[in-house]
Design an enzyme around this catalytic site. Structure first.
Site, PDB file in Angstrom:
ATOM      1  N   HIS A 113       0.825  -1.224   0.000  1.00 21.10           N
ATOM      2  CA  HIS A 113       0.000   0.000   0.000  1.00 21.10           C
ATOM      3  C   HIS A 113       0.852   1.264   0.000  1.00 21.10           C
ATOM      4  O   HIS A 113       0.321   2.347  -0.176  1.00 21.10           O
ATOM      5  CB  HIS A 113      -1.015  -0.015   1.152  1.00 21.10           C
ATOM      6  CG  HIS A 113      -0.488   0.389   2.488  1.00 21.10           C
ATOM      7  ND1 HIS A 113      -0.063  -0.514   3.431  1.00 21.10           N
ATOM      8  CD2 HIS A 113      -0.334   1.606   3.052  1.00 21.10           C
ATOM      9  CE1 HIS A 113       0.331   0.142   4.523  1.00 21.10           C
ATOM     10  NE2 HIS A 113       0.178   1.428   4.312  1.00 21.10           N
ATOM     11  N   ASP A 122       0.176  -7.550   1.761  1.00 23.78           N
ATOM     12  CA  ASP A 122       0.636  -6.160   1.781  1.00 23.78           C
ATOM     13  C   ASP A 122       2.164  -6.091   1.813  1.00 23.78           C
ATOM     14  O   ASP A 122       2.765  -5.725   2.816  1.00 23.78           O
ATOM     15  CB  ASP A 122       0.018  -5.423   2.986  1.00 23.78           C
ATOM     16  CG  ASP A 122       0.175  -3.924   2.882  1.00 23.78           C
ATOM     17  OD1 ASP A 122       0.598  -3.433   1.813  1.00 23.78           O
ATOM     18  OD2 ASP A 122      -0.132  -3.235   3.880  1.00 23.78           O
ATOM     19  N   SER A 124       4.142   2.520   8.245  1.00 24.85           N
ATOM     20  CA  SER A 124       3.819   1.520   7.225  1.00 24.85           C
ATOM     21  C   SER A 124       5.039   1.166   6.386  1.00 24.85           C
ATOM     22  O   SER A 124       5.844   2.037   6.051  1.00 24.85           O
ATOM     23  CB  SER A 124       2.748   2.065   6.268  1.00 24.85           C
ATOM     24  OG  SER A 124       1.493   1.947   6.849  1.00 24.85           O
TER      25      SER A 124
HETATM   26  N1  ARG Z   1      -1.092   2.407   7.456  1.00 27.00           N
HETATM   27  C1  ARG Z   1      -0.300   3.079   8.435  1.00 27.00           C
HETATM   28  C2  ARG Z   1       0.720   4.002   7.795  1.00 27.00           C
HETATM   29  O1  ARG Z   1       0.387   4.664   6.879  1.00 27.00           O
HETATM   30  C3  ARG Z   1       0.305   2.151   9.447  1.00 27.00           C
HETATM   31  C4  ARG Z   1      -0.719   1.668  10.344  1.00 27.00           C
HETATM   32  C5  ARG Z   1      -0.222   0.913  11.454  1.00 27.00           C
HETATM   33  N2  ARG Z   1      -1.141   1.190  12.503  1.00 27.00           N
HETATM   34  C6  ARG Z   1      -1.091   0.656  13.700  1.00 27.00           C
HETATM   35  N3  ARG Z   1      -1.938   1.071  14.582  1.00 27.00           N
HETATM   36  N4  ARG Z   1      -0.234  -0.273  13.981  1.00 27.00           N
HETATM   37  O2  ARG Z   1       1.810   4.184   8.227  1.00 27.00           O
END
Ligand code: ARG
Length: 271
Positions: A79, A126, A219
């Site tokens: 992503h 992912d 992420s």
């Molecule tokens: N999708 C998130 C990002 O853009 C990471 C999410 C991880 N979240 C969590 N609560 N562990 O970095």
């Protein structure tokens, strides 16, 4: 979506406008939920990383992290790169401090292989591999091949926010998070309207008490642990969650052992 996780990536990302749009679309399609904040304000915990402590960590220009898994190949989250032309991707390496112009180095991405089955974070797969335009003279992080190490205590590393309402960080941080049993996350996320996929994901963090977690901007970064010889090994990739460090909602990570075969193939094509 009241709180767009990617909004805070601006300062430490580049060429972000198209990326923000793509990421927003992805996150919305992933159903990143809108919900009033009700998290413990004193966390996501963690400590500053020392220079050289995690030498294989890199920052991707889309506001994500990644790891050098071969001299010329970076592992990150699908992503973080899906739908983004490789020409728009750059990788910063060699530093814990993104603003330190003396240590930070940058290189371009020449090819990308996104997990073939990837659609949205909540469906798993992912992961993505990026080929850099040259080999880096840095240690590489071995990727876990079998589920034997998918247990115990892990460490998560990144420049992500230190709490839901905080900005992403200039300096690299890390925090310890234990494995949370799949069944806990199946029911926790089912209650929120999401399907947690035990065969494709790992849950790690805290259910109550001393809450620690990854957060926005982490992420693509690694979930690691020591192998039996004491060397770091990458077990997961920071993938998704609801908010950060909320009670009962641990972070969700790509379970790399599930994808060992496809990852190995892709790595051979890019190295
Ligand atoms: N999708 C998130 C990002 O853009 C990471 C999410 C991880 N979240 C969590 N609560 N562990 O970095």
């Amino acid at each position: 979506m009241s709180k767009n996780p990617e909004n805070s990536t601006r300062r430490y990302g580049r060429r972000l406008v198209p990326v923000l749009i793509a990421a927003t679309v992805l996150l919305m399609s992933a159903g990143a939920p809108a919900r009033a904040t009700r998290h413990d304000p004193e966390v996501v915990g963690g400590d500053l990383a020392a220079s050289g402590q995690f030498p294989w960590i890199v920052r991707i220009s889309t506001g994500c992290a990644g790891t050098l898994v071969a001299p010329r190949v970076v592992l990150t989250a699908a992503h973080c790169t899906a739908n983004i032309p490789v020409a728009g991707l750059a990788v910063t390496y060699g530093t814990v401090d993104l603003d330190d112009t003396r240590s930070a180095r940058e290189t371009r991405v020449t090819r990308a292989i996104v997990a073939p089955a990837f659609t949205q974070v909540v469906d798993g797969s992912d992961w993505a591999l990026l080929q850099l335009d040259r080999k880096l003279d840095l240690p590489v992080l071995p990727v876990n091949q079998a589920p034997g190490y998918d247990t115990g205590r892990f460490t998560v590393v990144g420049w992500g926010a230190t709490a839901e309402n905080e900005p992403q960080q200039r300096k690299l941080r890390f925090v310890d998070v234990p494995l949370v049993p799949d069944h806990t996350c199946v029911s926790a996320y089912r209650a929120e309207g999401y399907t947690y996929r035990p065969d494709r994901m790992l849950c790690a963090g805290y259910v109550s008490g001393d809450l620690r977690d990854a957060c926005y901007g982490d992420s693509g970064g690694p979930l690691i642990r020591r192998d039996t010889y004491g060397a770091w090994r990458q077990i997961g990739v920071v993938s998704w969650g609801i908010g950060c460090a909320r009670p009962g909602l641990p972070g969700v990570y790509t379970q790399l052992s599930t994808y060992a075969h496809d990852l190995g193939d892709a790595l051979d094509r890019l190295r």
